[in-house]
Design an enzyme around this catalytic site. Sequence first.
Site, PDB file in Angstrom:
ATOM      1  CB  CYS A   1       5.624   5.479  20.337  1.00  0.00           C
ATOM      2  SG  CYS A   1       5.012   3.802  20.980  1.00  0.00           S
ATOM      3  CD  GLN A   2       8.009   9.379  26.906  1.00  0.00           C
ATOM      4  OE1 GLN A   2       7.012   9.516  27.468  1.00  0.00           O
ATOM      5  NE2 GLN A   2       9.239   9.817  27.071  1.00  0.00           N
TER       6      GLN A   2
END
Length: 443
Positions: A77-78
């Site tokens: 989850c950037q």
Amino acid sequence: MGKIRFVDLFAGIGGIRLAFEQAAYSLEIEAECVLSSEIDSDAQFVYEKNFGHKPLGDIHLIEQLPEHEFLLAGFPCQAFSHAGKKEGFGDTRGTLFFEITRLLDTYKPQAFIFENVRGLYSHEKGRTLATIKHEIENRGYSFNAFLLNSANFGLPQNRVRIYLVGILDASPTFGLISDVGPKDSHSYNPQQLSLFYPLKKSVAVADVLEENPDNKYDCSSAFVEVLKQIYNNDLNRLHGVRLIDYRGGNSIHSWELGLRGKCSADEIELMNRFILKRRNKIFGNEQDGKLLTRDQIASFFDHPNLEEILDSLVAKRYLKIINGQYKPVAGNFSFEVYKFLDPSKISVTLVASDANRLGVYHNNRVRRITPREAARLQGFADSFILHPNDNKAYHQLGNSVSINVVKAVAQEVIMKTLYYTQQRTQRFENAIAHSSRNNQKPV
């Protein structure tokens, strides 16, 4: 399609692969992993122990994907920092999702399954997910996003994740139903959210607990003694208790434990009222973090020795003074346990940062849950080899997927993909036959 091939990107310890293989096996289909990639060396170690080969490292160094039918990815989850700044869509350049689309362009499989955190659904007010959908659909895939809770798939964990699925050149209707489940793990009622997982007897934390784990998981005797004092030796009252300093309710706080110095009953009462009352709108519109004056505190804690009590709490650093106002010194005080699970309920979400500080009172022991119990919360069989370092195992399991959920998703995707592949093959064969008839010369 007697055998299906798949690629496993951002593989972690192999949770998505394991679930996909189980799904294929349940459908009597052989599944072969033709490429896996994971950059973390500790995760590579566990992956190799369980699957017999070491994943490739940095995904940036993979130039092309081999032939395969299914692409699996639990991509990190950037932040998608540029999301929503170009033509109504976010900009995926520089993110790890871009590496997926780059590799998709080297070989297009028949279908994909991606997993990510729940926050992706609403990130940048939905623009990030719209970006992903746009990029995927531009490559000829259908796109569906499901929010699924592990508790609805036979696991005693209140864990919501987003699952993105699609099939090439198809418009499938999946049987999965999005449901984020309960806000509180104590109010869960099971739901049937997949044809592959009909409503069954709900499972609870007690179903995954080991009977007699190693004593190293026991909480310290000093910590247990304080808990006994707080609950008058009735440790069954620990079920569902949080150890947190900025919430009230069913919680234990640092001042009750005496972490910075033993507090009197009056000091404890003042602190407990403070963290509740400071949220009142009469003291301001902020939800949290309100600083209160002495007079404001006196409005809900009328005590003849208020000044002495406040001075004592400041000296012990449970309160601090900022511009003549009082503020609780709240935060993470490295409690041995931050949440006690209720054996009769489901667990809170297992997360990498503090999976090692989930506690339980079971068989007359106050202890932390074990790595094996954490693995069971995620649906890993006891035969799955965990990292020998407990802290690394907790961290990896908190980052992993819930096996039961991915298996249910994979079953749906595999079945739909086989159906559409069969349809395309049939149309192709019909077209060949039609062309052959038209090209036949009359006798």
